[in-house]
Write a protein that holds these residues in place. Structure first.
Motif, PDB file in Angstrom:
ATOM      1  N   GLN A   1       9.880  -6.306   0.755  1.00  0.00           N
ATOM      2  CA  GLN A   1      10.833  -6.128   1.848  1.00  0.00           C
ATOM      3  C   GLN A   1      10.214  -5.490   3.087  1.00  0.00           C
ATOM      4  OE1 GLN A   1      13.818  -3.781  -0.251  1.00  0.00           O
ATOM      5  NE2 GLN A   1      15.221  -5.518  -0.224  1.00  0.00           N
ATOM      6  N   ASN A   2       9.325  -4.521   2.867  1.00  0.00           N
ATOM      7  CA  ASN A   2       8.846  -3.690   3.977  1.00  0.00           C
ATOM      8  C   ASN A   2       7.343  -3.745   4.224  1.00  0.00           C
ATOM      9  OD1 ASN A   2      11.557  -2.554   4.096  1.00  0.00           O
ATOM     10  ND2 ASN A   2      11.004  -1.392   2.274  1.00  0.00           N
ATOM     11  N   GLY A   3       6.604  -4.379   3.324  1.00  0.00           N
ATOM     12  CA  GLY A   3       5.147  -4.379   3.457  1.00  0.00           C
ATOM     13  C   GLY A   3       4.534  -3.038   3.112  1.00  0.00           C
ATOM     14  N   ARG A   4       5.323  -2.177   2.499  1.00  0.00           N
ATOM     15  CA  ARG A   4       4.830  -0.850   2.132  1.00  0.00           C
ATOM     16  C   ARG A   4       5.741  -0.242   1.073  1.00  0.00           C
ATOM     17  NH1 ARG A   4       4.538   2.647   7.134  1.00  0.00           N
ATOM     18  NH2 ARG A   4       4.038   4.275   5.609  1.00  0.00           N
ATOM     19  N   ASN A   5       5.223   0.753   0.383  1.00  0.00           N
ATOM     20  CA  ASN A   5       5.998   1.517  -0.587  1.00  0.00           C
ATOM     21  C   ASN A   5       5.627   2.977  -0.371  1.00  0.00           C
ATOM     22  OD1 ASN A   5       7.567   2.308  -2.790  1.00  0.00           O
ATOM     23  ND2 ASN A   5       5.888   2.005  -4.242  1.00  0.00           N
ATOM     24  N   GLY A   6       6.474   3.699   0.347  1.00  0.00           N
ATOM     25  CA  GLY A   6       6.137   5.074   0.713  1.00  0.00           C
ATOM     26  C   GLY A   6       4.935   5.092   1.645  1.00  0.00           C
ATOM     27  N   LEU A   7       3.908   5.818   1.247  1.00  0.00           N
ATOM     28  CA  LEU A   7       2.712   5.937   2.076  1.00  0.00           C
ATOM     29  C   LEU A   7       1.719   4.810   1.835  1.00  0.00           C
ATOM     30  CD1 LEU A   7       2.092   9.795   1.717  1.00  0.00           C
ATOM     31  CD2 LEU A   7       3.260   8.588   3.574  1.00  0.00           C
ATOM     32  N   LYS A   8       1.990   3.950   0.865  1.00  0.00           N
ATOM     33  CA  LYS A   8       1.076   2.859   0.534  1.00  0.00           C
ATOM     34  C   LYS A   8       1.462   1.609   1.321  1.00  0.00           C
ATOM     35  CE  LYS A   8       0.396   4.801  -4.065  1.00  0.00           C
ATOM     36  NZ  LYS A   8       0.607   4.625  -5.518  1.00  0.00           N
ATOM     37  N   VAL A   9       0.528   1.128   2.136  1.00  0.00           N
ATOM     38  CA  VAL A   9       0.814   0.044   3.069  1.00  0.00           C
ATOM     39  C   VAL A   9      -0.067  -1.161   2.751  1.00  0.00           C
ATOM     40  CG1 VAL A   9       0.890  -0.627   5.496  1.00  0.00           C
ATOM     41  CG2 VAL A   9       1.406   1.736   4.849  1.00  0.00           C
ATOM     42  N   VAL A  10       0.545  -2.352   2.768  1.00  0.00           N
ATOM     43  CA  VAL A  10      -0.217  -3.588   2.570  1.00  0.00           C
ATOM     44  C   VAL A  10      -0.932  -3.931   3.869  1.00  0.00           C
ATOM     45  CG1 VAL A  10      -0.086  -6.039   2.008  1.00  0.00           C
ATOM     46  CG2 VAL A  10       1.416  -4.413   0.829  1.00  0.00           C
ATOM     47  N   LYS A  11      -2.245  -3.775   3.893  1.00  0.00           N
ATOM     48  CA  LYS A  11      -3.038  -4.039   5.091  1.00  0.00           C
ATOM     49  C   LYS A  11      -3.828  -5.329   4.989  1.00  0.00           C
ATOM     50  CE  LYS A  11      -3.540   0.890   6.178  1.00  0.00           C
ATOM     51  NZ  LYS A  11      -4.492   2.017   6.399  1.00  0.00           N
TER      52      LYS A  11
ATOM     53  N   VAL B   1      -7.172   2.688 -10.291  1.00  0.00           N
ATOM     54  CA  VAL B   1      -7.036   1.337  -9.752  1.00  0.00           C
ATOM     55  C   VAL B   1      -5.809   0.724 -10.419  1.00  0.00           C
ATOM     56  CG1 VAL B   1      -8.086  -0.944  -9.538  1.00  0.00           C
ATOM     57  CG2 VAL B   1      -9.511   1.116  -9.367  1.00  0.00           C
ATOM     58  N   PHE B   2      -4.702   0.685  -9.666  1.00  0.00           N
ATOM     59  CA  PHE B   2      -3.426   0.245 -10.230  1.00  0.00           C
ATOM     60  C   PHE B   2      -3.044  -1.106  -9.646  1.00  0.00           C
ATOM     61  CE2 PHE B   2       1.082   0.188 -11.171  1.00  0.00           C
ATOM     62  CZ  PHE B   2       1.137   0.784 -12.429  1.00  0.00           C
ATOM     63  N   ALA B   3      -2.631  -2.010 -10.508  1.00  0.00           N
ATOM     64  CA  ALA B   3      -2.286  -3.368 -10.089  1.00  0.00           C
ATOM     65  C   ALA B   3      -1.176  -3.362  -9.046  1.00  0.00           C
ATOM     66  CB  ALA B   3      -1.867  -4.197 -11.295  1.00  0.00           C
ATOM     67  N   ALA B   4      -1.361  -4.161  -8.002  1.00  0.00           N
ATOM     68  CA  ALA B   4      -0.373  -4.317  -6.924  1.00  0.00           C
ATOM     69  C   ALA B   4      -0.060  -3.004  -6.238  1.00  0.00           C
ATOM     70  CB  ALA B   4       0.896  -4.988  -7.428  1.00  0.00           C
ATOM     71  N   SER B   5      -1.064  -2.152  -6.125  1.00  0.00           N
ATOM     72  CA  SER B   5      -0.976  -0.948  -5.306  1.00  0.00           C
ATOM     73  C   SER B   5      -2.121  -1.041  -4.313  1.00  0.00           C
ATOM     74  CB  SER B   5      -1.109   0.309  -6.174  1.00  0.00           C
ATOM     75  OG  SER B   5      -1.042   1.479  -5.385  1.00  0.00           O
ATOM     76  N   PRO B   6      -1.820  -1.224  -3.019  1.00  0.00           N
ATOM     77  CA  PRO B   6      -2.868  -1.532  -2.040  1.00  0.00           C
ATOM     78  C   PRO B   6      -4.080  -0.622  -2.178  1.00  0.00           C
ATOM     79  CG  PRO B   6      -0.702  -1.463  -0.992  1.00  0.00           C
ATOM     80  CD  PRO B   6      -0.518  -0.981  -2.391  1.00  0.00           C
ATOM     81  N   PRO B   7      -5.275  -1.217  -2.136  1.00  0.00           N
ATOM     82  CA  PRO B   7      -5.588  -2.626  -1.842  1.00  0.00           C
ATOM     83  C   PRO B   7      -5.801  -3.476  -3.095  1.00  0.00           C
ATOM     84  CG  PRO B   7      -7.599  -1.356  -1.773  1.00  0.00           C
ATOM     85  CD  PRO B   7      -6.503  -0.379  -2.160  1.00  0.00           C
ATOM     86  N   ASN B   8      -5.320  -3.041  -4.246  1.00  0.00           N
ATOM     87  CA  ASN B   8      -5.624  -3.707  -5.514  1.00  0.00           C
ATOM     88  C   ASN B   8      -4.660  -4.865  -5.790  1.00  0.00           C
ATOM     89  OD1 ASN B   8      -7.544  -1.540  -6.116  1.00  0.00           O
ATOM     90  ND2 ASN B   8      -5.726  -0.304  -6.501  1.00  0.00           N
ATOM     91  N   ASN B   9      -5.212  -5.973  -6.254  1.00  0.00           N
ATOM     92  CA  ASN B   9      -4.389  -7.124  -6.605  1.00  0.00           C
ATOM     93  C   ASN B   9      -3.664  -6.887  -7.922  1.00  0.00           C
ATOM     94  OD1 ASN B   9      -4.905  -8.922  -4.410  1.00  0.00           O
ATOM     95  ND2 ASN B   9      -6.968  -9.213  -5.215  1.00  0.00           N
ATOM     96  N   GLY B  10      -2.509  -7.559  -8.057  1.00  0.00           N
ATOM     97  CA  GLY B  10      -1.684  -7.396  -9.235  1.00  0.00           C
ATOM     98  C   GLY B  10      -1.831  -8.508 -10.245  1.00  0.00           C
ATOM     99  N   THR B  11      -0.849  -8.590 -11.121  1.00  0.00           N
ATOM    100  CA  THR B  11      -0.922  -9.444 -12.304  1.00  0.00           C
ATOM    101  C   THR B  11      -0.217 -10.786 -12.150  1.00  0.00           C
ATOM    102  OG1 THR B  11       1.101  -8.415 -13.157  1.00  0.00           O
ATOM    103  CG2 THR B  11      -1.000  -7.427 -13.816  1.00  0.00           C
ATOM    104  N   LEU B  12       0.450 -11.019 -11.028  1.00  0.00           N
ATOM    105  CA  LEU B  12       1.252 -12.233 -10.882  1.00  0.00           C
ATOM    106  C   LEU B  12       0.360 -13.410 -10.493  1.00  0.00           C
ATOM    107  CD1 LEU B  12       4.136 -13.068 -11.310  1.00  0.00           C
ATOM    108  CD2 LEU B  12       4.656 -12.469  -8.954  1.00  0.00           C
TER     109      LEU B  12
END
Length: 359
Positions: free
Chosen positions: A52-62, A117-128
């Motif tokens: 929805q927002n391109g971010r989750n709290g302080l974590k931003v998708v760059k 290193v957590f999946a789908a937590s920028p900049p790490n790719n997730g499992t989908l």
């Protein structure tokens, strides 16, 4: 669409810009890693924030990021030193890999590792995606009678297990949980499995409260009518709904200031308050009550040593029925639609199938 791609992946470029595209097939370079063909993935609240927002709290998708971290799958390939699993095993995937050299890891609190290193937590790719890789000690084999869909829900269930273990839930405890989202519901179910005898779930949606009863809640309370009431009245209403019981353990799975305050006011003298939900960075907090009641206040962050294994055991032994949480299912090619449905608040838990294999 995804069938003809080597490694179809759901990639988020920016808020509401989610596309399915091909990514390189990962190759095992560490002999202790396994490659997993992902079969089921649940949508988590953090995924929705990113969508929805391109971010989750302080974590931003760059930069473009593959979403997803609640997954299960089948072992497709193993490294040369792997002995704990074999090709074809069905597994739940623990999506956060700590540094093996951190104090947090060595102390058994690897969820607090600063180098996680957590999946789908920028900049790490997730499992989908079709394939995902983790070390072999970060997968848990599923019993034959446990489905891959149930295996995907082991991730949020592990948060509930971690919460109840930190709270030392045991027989005879009286617990109140604020929030009937997936984690709040699973905390109720886990608390019952751990022996709590009275459990109340508080929320503003009757359908979620009905589900809470199916998962182990002995009492429920719709707090929507409390709006505008005083804190003292809120406490009176909620105690009445709990049969006059005063909880010795309260879990907040909302992060909402009003719920946190209500929980602190409700809890027994000398009780334990568990902050599980994430909300605003700063809130007004009833600190005087914490001191006057000599409360123990603990934060909860994901899960740590043995939580995943215990979560699988709870499902395998039929003590927690995670299937009841699943309200929506989508194929991989309809992943964007799945995120829209969850964003609109229409699902409790939504599951996306892994990409179909090429013919």
């Amino acid at each position: 669409m995804s069938r003809n791609l080597a490694n179809p992946s759901c990639v988020l470029y920016a808020a509401r810009n989610l596309v399915i595209e091909d990514r390189p097939v990962p190759e095992i370079t560490d002999p202790h890693y396994v490659k997993i063909a992902v079969k089921k993935t649940g949508i988590c609240g953090s995924d929705v924030h990113y969508y929805q927002n391109g971010r989750n709290g302080l974590k931003v998708v760059k930069s473009p990021m593959v979403l997803g971290h609640e997954s299960s799958g089948v072992i497709a390939e193993i490294g040369s030193e792997v002995t704990s699993v074999k090709v074809g095993d069905r597994v739940a995937i623990e999506p956060g890999i700590p540094s093996r050299y951190s104090d947090a890891y060595k102390s058994g609190n690897y969820n607090l590792c600063p180098c996680m290193v957590f999946a789908a937590s920028p900049p790490n790719n997730g499992t989908l995606a079709r394939y995902f890789m983790v070390p072999d000690d970060f997968v848990v084999k599923l019993p034959d009678h446990v489905s891959l869909e149930e295996g995907a829900i082991v991730e949020p269930l592990s948060v509930a297990v971690h919460s109840c273990r930190l709270a030392n839930v045991t027989f005879g405890d009286r617990c109140v949980i604020y929030g009937a989202g997936p984690v709040g519901l699973l905390i109720a179910a886990t608390a019952k499995a751990y022996g709590a005898t009275e459990i109340m779930v508080v929320d503003i949606f009757d359908d979620k409260l009905e589900l809470a009863k199916q998962l182990g809640a002995t009492h429920t309370y719709n707090s929507s009518e409390d709006r505008g009431a005083s804190e003292d009245d809120n406490r009176t209403f909620q105690l009445a709904a709990f049969g006059g019981n005063v909880p010795n353990i309260v879990f907040d799975a909302t992060g909402v200031e009003a719920c946190i305050t209500a929980g602190i006011n409700l809890i027994k003298v000398g009780g334990t308050f568990m902050q599980v939900g994430v909300g605003k960075v700063k809130i007004e907090f009833p600190m005087a009550a914490v001191g006057n009641k000599e409360l123990t206040v603990k934060g909860v962050y994901r899960y740590s040593h043995d939580d995943y294994r215990l979560a699988v055991k709870l499902v395998g032994e039929g003590k927690v029925d995670v299937k009841k949480l699943v309200t929506h299912r989508f194929t991989f090619d309809h992943a964007v639609e799945a995120y829209e449905v969850v964003s609109q608040g229409r699902a409790v838990k939504c599951i996306i199938d892994g990409p179909e294999d090429a013919e």
